[in-house]
Design a protein around this motif. Structure first.
Motif, PDB file in Angstrom:
ATOM      1  N   ALA A 438      -7.767  -7.522   3.716  1.00  0.00           N
ATOM      2  CA  ALA A 438      -7.135  -6.108   4.485  1.00  0.00           C
ATOM      3  C   ALA A 438      -5.521  -6.577   5.033  1.00  0.00           C
ATOM      4  CB  ALA A 438      -7.789  -5.820   5.682  1.00  0.00           C
ATOM      5  N   PRO A 439      -4.619  -6.132   4.039  1.00  0.00           N
ATOM      6  CA  PRO A 439      -3.336  -6.417   4.380  1.00  0.00           C
ATOM      7  C   PRO A 439      -2.716  -6.233   5.573  1.00  0.00           C
ATOM      8  CG  PRO A 439      -3.306  -4.697   2.554  1.00  0.00           C
ATOM      9  CD  PRO A 439      -4.720  -5.028   3.016  1.00  0.00           C
ATOM     10  N   ARG A 440      -3.082  -6.775   6.509  1.00  0.00           N
ATOM     11  CA  ARG A 440      -2.664  -6.605   8.035  1.00  0.00           C
ATOM     12  C   ARG A 440      -1.420  -7.451   7.866  1.00  0.00           C
ATOM     13  NH1 ARG A 440      -7.826  -6.505  10.243  1.00  0.00           N
ATOM     14  NH2 ARG A 440      -8.553  -4.599   9.865  1.00  0.00           N
ATOM     15  N   ARG A 441      -0.142  -7.188   8.355  1.00  0.00           N
ATOM     16  CA  ARG A 441       0.898  -8.210   8.258  1.00  0.00           C
ATOM     17  C   ARG A 441       0.843  -9.306   9.199  1.00  0.00           C
ATOM     18  NH1 ARG A 441       6.036  -8.932   5.605  1.00  0.00           N
ATOM     19  NH2 ARG A 441       6.495 -10.828   6.513  1.00  0.00           N
ATOM     20  N   GLU A 442       0.171  -9.098  10.194  1.00  0.00           N
ATOM     21  CA  GLU A 442      -0.003 -10.225  11.298  1.00  0.00           C
ATOM     22  C   GLU A 442      -0.481 -11.441  10.695  1.00  0.00           C
ATOM     23  OE1 GLU A 442      -1.175  -7.265  11.900  1.00  0.00           O
ATOM     24  OE2 GLU A 442      -3.122  -7.361  12.900  1.00  0.00           O
ATOM     25  N   TYR A 443      -1.618 -11.099   9.538  1.00  0.00           N
ATOM     26  CA  TYR A 443      -2.556 -12.256   9.008  1.00  0.00           C
ATOM     27  C   TYR A 443      -1.271 -13.052   8.231  1.00  0.00           C
ATOM     28  CZ  TYR A 443      -6.844  -9.902  10.079  1.00  0.00           C
ATOM     29  OH  TYR A 443      -7.983  -9.333  10.338  1.00  0.00           O
ATOM     30  N   LEU A 444      -0.518 -12.553   7.559  1.00  0.00           N
ATOM     31  CA  LEU A 444       0.410 -13.179   6.586  1.00  0.00           C
ATOM     32  C   LEU A 444       1.269 -13.920   7.638  1.00  0.00           C
ATOM     33  CD1 LEU A 444       1.482 -13.181   3.577  1.00  0.00           C
ATOM     34  CD2 LEU A 444       2.972 -11.272   4.206  1.00  0.00           C
ATOM     35  N   ASP A 445       1.810 -13.295   8.672  1.00  0.00           N
ATOM     36  CA  ASP A 445       2.865 -13.747   9.440  1.00  0.00           C
ATOM     37  C   ASP A 445       2.218 -15.128  10.085  1.00  0.00           C
ATOM     38  OD1 ASP A 445       4.533 -11.758   8.888  1.00  0.00           O
ATOM     39  OD2 ASP A 445       4.288 -10.774  10.911  1.00  0.00           O
ATOM     40  N   ALA A 446       0.906 -14.935  10.675  1.00  0.00           N
ATOM     41  CA  ALA A 446       0.268 -16.212  11.002  1.00  0.00           C
ATOM     42  C   ALA A 446       0.285 -17.336  10.054  1.00  0.00           C
ATOM     43  CB  ALA A 446      -1.075 -15.835  11.582  1.00  0.00           C
ATOM     44  N   ALA A 447      -0.167 -17.016   8.777  1.00  0.00           N
ATOM     45  CA  ALA A 447      -0.194 -17.925   7.692  1.00  0.00           C
ATOM     46  C   ALA A 447       1.348 -18.524   7.566  1.00  0.00           C
ATOM     47  CB  ALA A 447      -0.736 -17.375   6.288  1.00  0.00           C
ATOM     48  N   GLN A 448       2.436 -17.821   7.654  1.00  0.00           N
ATOM     49  CA  GLN A 448       3.683 -18.410   7.317  1.00  0.00           C
ATOM     50  C   GLN A 448       4.052 -19.474   8.617  1.00  0.00           C
ATOM     51  OE1 GLN A 448       6.256 -17.375   5.422  1.00  0.00           O
ATOM     52  NE2 GLN A 448       7.296 -19.128   6.182  1.00  0.00           N
ATOM     53  N   SER A 449       3.542 -19.118   9.723  1.00  0.00           N
ATOM     54  CA  SER A 449       3.680 -19.859  10.838  1.00  0.00           C
ATOM     55  C   SER A 449       3.095 -21.367  10.588  1.00  0.00           C
ATOM     56  CB  SER A 449       3.027 -19.499  12.083  1.00  0.00           C
ATOM     57  OG  SER A 449       4.106 -18.470  12.668  1.00  0.00           O
ATOM     58  N   GLN A 450       2.015 -21.349  10.069  1.00  0.00           N
ATOM     59  CA  GLN A 450       1.240 -22.413   9.820  1.00  0.00           C
ATOM     60  C   GLN A 450       1.929 -23.502   9.143  1.00  0.00           C
ATOM     61  OE1 GLN A 450      -1.100 -21.654  12.454  1.00  0.00           O
ATOM     62  NE2 GLN A 450      -2.052 -23.250  11.072  1.00  0.00           N
ATOM     63  N   LEU A 451       2.697 -22.863   7.831  1.00  0.00           N
ATOM     64  CA  LEU A 451       3.444 -23.577   6.862  1.00  0.00           C
ATOM     65  C   LEU A 451       4.826 -24.149   7.636  1.00  0.00           C
ATOM     66  CD1 LEU A 451       3.867 -24.737   3.887  1.00  0.00           C
ATOM     67  CD2 LEU A 451       4.997 -22.648   3.468  1.00  0.00           C
ATOM     68  N   ASP A 452       5.247 -22.911   8.628  1.00  0.00           N
ATOM     69  CA  ASP A 452       6.556 -23.286   9.113  1.00  0.00           C
ATOM     70  C   ASP A 452       6.239 -24.828   9.982  1.00  0.00           C
ATOM     71  OD1 ASP A 452       7.693 -21.163   8.150  1.00  0.00           O
ATOM     72  OD2 ASP A 452       7.567 -20.036  10.394  1.00  0.00           O
ATOM     73  N   TYR A 453       5.299 -24.716  10.699  1.00  0.00           N
ATOM     74  CA  TYR A 453       4.923 -25.792  11.404  1.00  0.00           C
ATOM     75  C   TYR A 453       4.758 -27.389  10.622  1.00  0.00           C
ATOM     76  CZ  TYR A 453       1.917 -29.399  13.652  1.00  0.00           C
ATOM     77  OH  TYR A 453       1.333 -30.683  14.074  1.00  0.00           O
ATOM     78  N   VAL A 454       4.286 -27.138   9.540  1.00  0.00           N
ATOM     79  CA  VAL A 454       4.170 -28.455   8.655  1.00  0.00           C
ATOM     80  C   VAL A 454       5.472 -28.836   8.162  1.00  0.00           C
ATOM     81  CG1 VAL A 454       3.320 -29.083   6.354  1.00  0.00           C
ATOM     82  CG2 VAL A 454       1.640 -28.169   8.114  1.00  0.00           C
ATOM     83  N   LEU A 455       6.328 -27.672   8.002  1.00  0.00           N
ATOM     84  CA  LEU A 455       7.554 -27.981   7.417  1.00  0.00           C
ATOM     85  C   LEU A 455       8.883 -28.046   8.241  1.00  0.00           C
ATOM     86  CD1 LEU A 455       7.479 -25.635   4.195  1.00  0.00           C
ATOM     87  CD2 LEU A 455       6.996 -28.167   4.323  1.00  0.00           C
ATOM     88  N   GLY A 456       8.349 -28.442   9.773  1.00  0.00           N
ATOM     89  CA  GLY A 456       9.579 -28.826  10.456  1.00  0.00           C
ATOM     90  C   GLY A 456       9.203 -28.067  11.868  1.00  0.00           C
ATOM     91  N   ARG A 457       8.691 -26.928  11.845  1.00  0.00           N
ATOM     92  CA  ARG A 457       8.671 -26.266  13.413  1.00  0.00           C
ATOM     93  C   ARG A 457       7.481 -26.717  13.929  1.00  0.00           C
ATOM     94  NH1 ARG A 457       5.612 -21.436  14.996  1.00  0.00           N
ATOM     95  NH2 ARG A 457       6.312 -20.083  13.523  1.00  0.00           N
ATOM     96  N   ASN A 458       7.743 -27.980  14.242  1.00  0.00           N
ATOM     97  CA  ASN A 458       6.902 -29.096  15.224  1.00  0.00           C
ATOM     98  C   ASN A 458       7.628 -29.932  16.109  1.00  0.00           C
ATOM     99  OD1 ASN A 458       7.363 -31.579  13.759  1.00  0.00           O
ATOM    100  ND2 ASN A 458       6.673 -30.438  12.035  1.00  0.00           N
ATOM    101  N   PRO A 459       7.014 -30.417  17.242  1.00  0.00           N
ATOM    102  CA  PRO A 459       7.642 -30.965  18.180  1.00  0.00           C
ATOM    103  C   PRO A 459       8.234 -32.385  17.713  1.00  0.00           C
ATOM    104  CG  PRO A 459       5.244 -31.151  18.616  1.00  0.00           C
ATOM    105  CD  PRO A 459       5.655 -30.217  17.391  1.00  0.00           C
ATOM    106  N   LEU A 460       8.080 -32.880  16.736  1.00  0.00           N
ATOM    107  CA  LEU A 460       8.323 -33.964  16.136  1.00  0.00           C
ATOM    108  C   LEU A 460       9.598 -33.709  15.187  1.00  0.00           C
ATOM    109  CD1 LEU A 460       5.225 -35.940  15.126  1.00  0.00           C
ATOM    110  CD2 LEU A 460       6.682 -36.269  16.668  1.00  0.00           C
ATOM    111  N   GLY A 461       9.990 -32.589  14.806  1.00  0.00           N
ATOM    112  CA  GLY A 461      10.948 -32.014  13.880  1.00  0.00           C
ATOM    113  C   GLY A 461      11.019 -32.803  12.456  1.00  0.00           C
ATOM    114  N   VAL A 462       9.762 -32.905  12.043  1.00  0.00           N
ATOM    115  CA  VAL A 462       9.733 -33.451  10.978  1.00  0.00           C
ATOM    116  C   VAL A 462       9.140 -32.595   9.870  1.00  0.00           C
ATOM    117  CG1 VAL A 462       8.263 -35.281   9.656  1.00  0.00           C
ATOM    118  CG2 VAL A 462       9.257 -35.926  11.680  1.00  0.00           C
TER     119      VAL A 462
END
Ligand code: 9MR
Length: 555
Positions: A438-462
């Protein structure tokens, strides 16, 4: 250093697709005005104000969200806030994650067991290879009338599991399935890729060539006498920090278990479905995999509760799991999709539970996802609705957590397990299923945020992927990276990530974790197998999520 200090702007270091939701975290205890500046000409392209700050429990830090909203034009940018260091530069690029998906998949090639890695494909990381595994001993725990202890069998190829050189069926299960699912869900993305592996350029997508390397090994782990599957192929003890060619200890196959049989059955049923499309290149393989899956399933029916028990003389990874309903449900789902036999559907109904975020020991959701992928093969409309609601329900719950999180990530304190970065990406994988249903935009945005977290949007900045980002792990627990004499680690590997249990502390004398807070408990040191190892089951969802976001994000 400075990068890990509080009071920073945290952002995905690989940047965004033009159509991605673009969020940054500002570590601040008040709302801040920000501007986005284009690198090169210095032009301010966006003004904004963060949301209100709140404390994010896993790091005990205040976080305010900067939403870069309308930023869409390809380019390179930084965020500036008065009184704070500017953010890292980040690109907006229509191919932002394609190279990441390739590198994360190429990492599997670098971990091939029983293969020389030649300079044409491995570059500086070439080596002659080790572990032929053509004379592997049946351990006493695995003896059967047809194969008494001490019998030698051949079980070559496969991927090394992680930083160690052993091969484990349970962990191969979720890993191989995740790669096959990536292909099954996004064939157009993978058909076009050239990874630079020995098979590149043949008529088969590289992802299926790479998965085949492991599937061949898995097939050899089944006892042809009874259909049972050995739990692992291993040394008695972990090797030292040497290259594969120097690791020449005797290898064993150890104990048949129910989990190994069911994970094997699930993967072989999935692979039979997928490789059926490449019968010309893999003649007879789909039929062979189907027969292997059915035999393993029959073994599990006859031995429904054989948990792994580590023999006294074996000291390598256990992947022990005594809760087997999820393995039964997964195997039943895949076998049902392959054969259409109602007995498998009934078995799925008996064993299936409400979906949860998958991990090596919790695989039921993999079955739900496959069922959702093939609605026309389900028994009826009620079943179709139930499957979609189950998968979509988990995605909706994770989206709620993302929405409520001050850091805008679904990760909560209990999610910071051994391999927490893979937890973040498996959450993303589930969110992406919600979006596909069900292509609700918030699902995609939430998934994007998970990748953001792993790629540097985390408190270690790594950015936790070797070689991909501005500050990346340098000292992963990975024997080839530690022993090859090359400063840079093998590229494309996801570090396990913060793990506050710090089970390796005793093996890291004189090296201290910076913090015991869940999201800060990470050590970029080769000793840290509990926070900085790499593993095939952690890289697989990275492949999936990078490819999925690249493919699904609207332009
Ligand atoms: O990923 C596994 C983690 O969930 C377990 O808590 C941990 C301890 O049993 O083992 C991890 O798996 C390791 C495996 O046992 C051996 N190869 C390396 C794996 C990653 O650290």
């Amino acid at each position: 250093g400075d990068a890990a200090a509080a009071g920073q702007i945290r952002i995905n270091q690989l940047g965004f697709l033009p159509g991605s939701r673009k969020l940054a975290v500002v570590e601040s205890d008040r709302s801040r005005e920000f501007e986005v500046v284009r690198e090169g000409d210095g032009q301010v392209v966006l003004h904004g104000e963060t949301g209100a700050p709140a404390s994010w429990e896993p790091a005990a830090r205040d976080a305010a969200i900067a939403d870069l909203g309308a930023l869409e034009a390809p380019g390179r940018y930084r965020i500036r806030i008065e009184g704070m260091p500017p953010s890292d530069p980040f690109p907006v690029d229509a191919q932002a994650y394609a190279g990441l998906a390739d590198a994360a998949l190429k990492a599997f090639y670098f971990n091939r067991s029983g293969s020389a890695l030649d300079p044409a494909h491995a570059g500086a990381y070439a080596h002659t290879g080790g572990h032929p595994d053509t004379e592997v001993e049946i351990h006493a725990s695995a003896a059967s009338p047809g194969r008494p202890a001490g019998t030698l069998i051949s079980a070559p190829r496969g991927w090394y599991d992680a930083g160690d050189y052993n091969k484990y069926i349970v962990n191969s299960g979720i890993t191989t399935w995740t790669l096959l699912a990536a292909y099954e869900h996004f064939p157009a993305f993978f058909r076009g890729r050239d990874l630079g592996i020995p098979e590149s350029g043949d008529a088969v997508p590289d992802i299926l060539d790479e998965a085949w390397w492991n599937l061949e090994w898995m097939l050899a782990m089944q006892d042809p006498g009874d259909g049972g599957v050995y739990h692992k192929l291993t040394n008695l003890r972990f090797d030292g920090e040497v290259m594969p060619e120097q690791a020449t200890e005797r290898r064993y196959v150890v104990q048949k278990t129910t989990a190994a049989a069911l994970d094997f059955a699930a993967v072989m049923a999935t692979a039979s479905r997928v490789y059926a499309g490449y019968e010309a290149q893999f003649p007879g393989v789909a039929a062979r995999m189907r027969a292997a899956a059915e035999a393993a399933w029959r073994w599990a029916q006859a031995h429904p509760d054989v948990a792994y028990r580590q023999p006294d003389d074996v000291h390598t990874g256990a992947y022990g799991d005594a809760k087997l309903d999820d393995e039964f449900a997964w195997a039943a789902a895949e076998l049902y999709l392959l054969t259409g036999e109602s007995g498998y559907w009934q078995a799925f109904e008996r064993h299936a539970a409400v979906p949860t975020v998958p991990s090596w020991s919790d695989v039921g959701t993999l079955g739900w996802i496959s069922l959702a992928q093939h609605p026309h093969r389900l028994p009826d409309a009620t079943a179709r609705e139930r499957v979609a609601a189950a998968v979509g329900g988990l995605a909706a719950r994770l989206t709620g957590r993302w929405q409520a999180s001050p850091w805008r990530v679904a990760m909560q304190p209990p999610d910071f397990v051994w391999g927490s970065n893979a937890m973040a990406l498996n959450q993303a994988m589930v969110l992406l299923q919600g979006y596909r249903l069900a292509p609700r935009r918030e699902y995609l945005d939430a998934a994007q945020s998970q990748l953001d977290y792993v790629l540097g949007r985390n408190p270690l900045g790594v950015s936790f992927v070797t070689g991909h980002g501005l500050r990346t792990p340098q000292h992963i627990h990975h024997r080839p990276s530690q022993a090859d004499g090359i400063a840079a680690p093998v590229p494309g590997w996801l570090s396990g990530g913060p793990n506050p249990r710090q089970q390796d502390a005793g093996d890291c004398p004189g090296v201290a974790y910076p913090s015991s807070l869940p999201a800060l408990s990470w050590l970029d040191h080769g000793c840290s197998y509990a926070s900085n190892e790499i593993a095939i089951n952690w890289n697989a969802p990275l492949v999936y999520v990078a490819a999925a976001l690249q493919q699904l994000t609207p332009l």
